[in-house]
Design a protein around this motif. Structure first.
Motif, short mmCIF file in Angstrom:
data_model
loop_
_atom_site.label_atom_id
_atom_site.label_comp_id
_atom_site.label_asym_id
_atom_site.label_seq_id
_atom_site.Cartn_x
_atom_site.Cartn_y
_atom_site.Cartn_z
N LYS A 134 54.21 32.80 36.04
CA LYS A 134 54.70 32.56 34.67
C LYS A 134 55.39 31.20 34.57
CE LYS A 134 54.90 37.09 32.62
NZ LYS A 134 55.68 38.09 31.91
N ASP A 186 54.33 28.23 32.10
CA ASP A 186 55.27 27.48 31.26
C ASP A 186 55.05 25.97 31.43
OD1 ASP A 186 56.36 29.87 30.38
OD2 ASP A 186 58.15 29.73 31.65
N GLU A 245 51.99 24.98 29.61
CA GLU A 245 52.17 24.91 28.16
C GLU A 245 52.81 23.59 27.75
OE1 GLU A 245 54.18 28.64 27.38
OE2 GLU A 245 52.26 29.69 27.20
#
Length: 190
Positions: A8, A12, A15
């Motif tokens: 995750k 991030d 992104e």
């Protein structure tokens, strides 16, 4: 140690890169501005960190570990995600090719370059969402602590082999800079 938190965090980071890439693609399309330096940094990140390290962790260790459990639809989902990894790799090849054409003076490819970048972004945004919302919750549900620790240690091995300490620092600084640029842009438009 938890492989879900590791992945995750990498999502991030992706992104942040995708937001920066989108800004450059939109600037190319509507303002005819090309930030070659930043685009080169983004491509380097995507090739080195995402393509070589992140996807390697998933395909070599996480996906096979999930497939050890008898989870309905997991094989189909994993096959779909692996196909998306290949599609992302192909888009990166296309982006690099179109960037090369642009650098060689073929300016008519600027819109095509922007389009390929936006296609890559859309693919990766959906891919990350699928992994975060569908696949990664399975790890918490099915993996015991020993299995999680084992996968996490394998992840660390991949990362240490694929990224030097200096390259890791370089990417951290890039992500920090891009994140700050994005926050500044949002604040200016508010």
């Amino acid at each position: 140690m938890n492989p879900v938190l590791d992945l995750k965090a990498e999502h991030d980071a992706m992104e942040i890169i995708l937001m920066a890439m989108k800004k450059r693609a939109v600037d190319m399309r509507y303002n005819r501005q090309v930030d070659l330096f930043r685009i080169a940094q983004i491509i380097d990140f995507l090739r080195t960190y995402n393509d070589s390290c992140h996807h390697h962790k998933e395909e070599k260790y996480l996906f096979p570990a999930i497939l050890e459990y008898d989870i309905p639809w997991s094989k189909e989902t994993i096959n779909h995600l692996v196909n998306e990894h290949q599609a992302a790799h192909n888009y990166l090849n296309e982006i690099e090719e179109k960037l090369h054409f642009f650098l060689s003076g073929q300016n008519q490819n600027l819109e095509a370059l922007s389009f390929s970048m936006l296609q890559y972004i859309m693919l990766e945004e959906n891919h990350i969402k699928t992994e975060n919302e569908v696949l990664l919750p399975l790890v918490g549900k099915y993996f015991d602590k020993q299995k999680q620790d084992s996968v996490t240690m394998k992840f660390k091995t991949v990362q240490n082999l694929e990224l030097s300490h200096l390259k890791h620092l370089e990417f951290y600084l890039l992500l920090t800079k891009l994140y700050a640029e994005n926050k500044k842009s949002i604040a200016e438009n508010y």
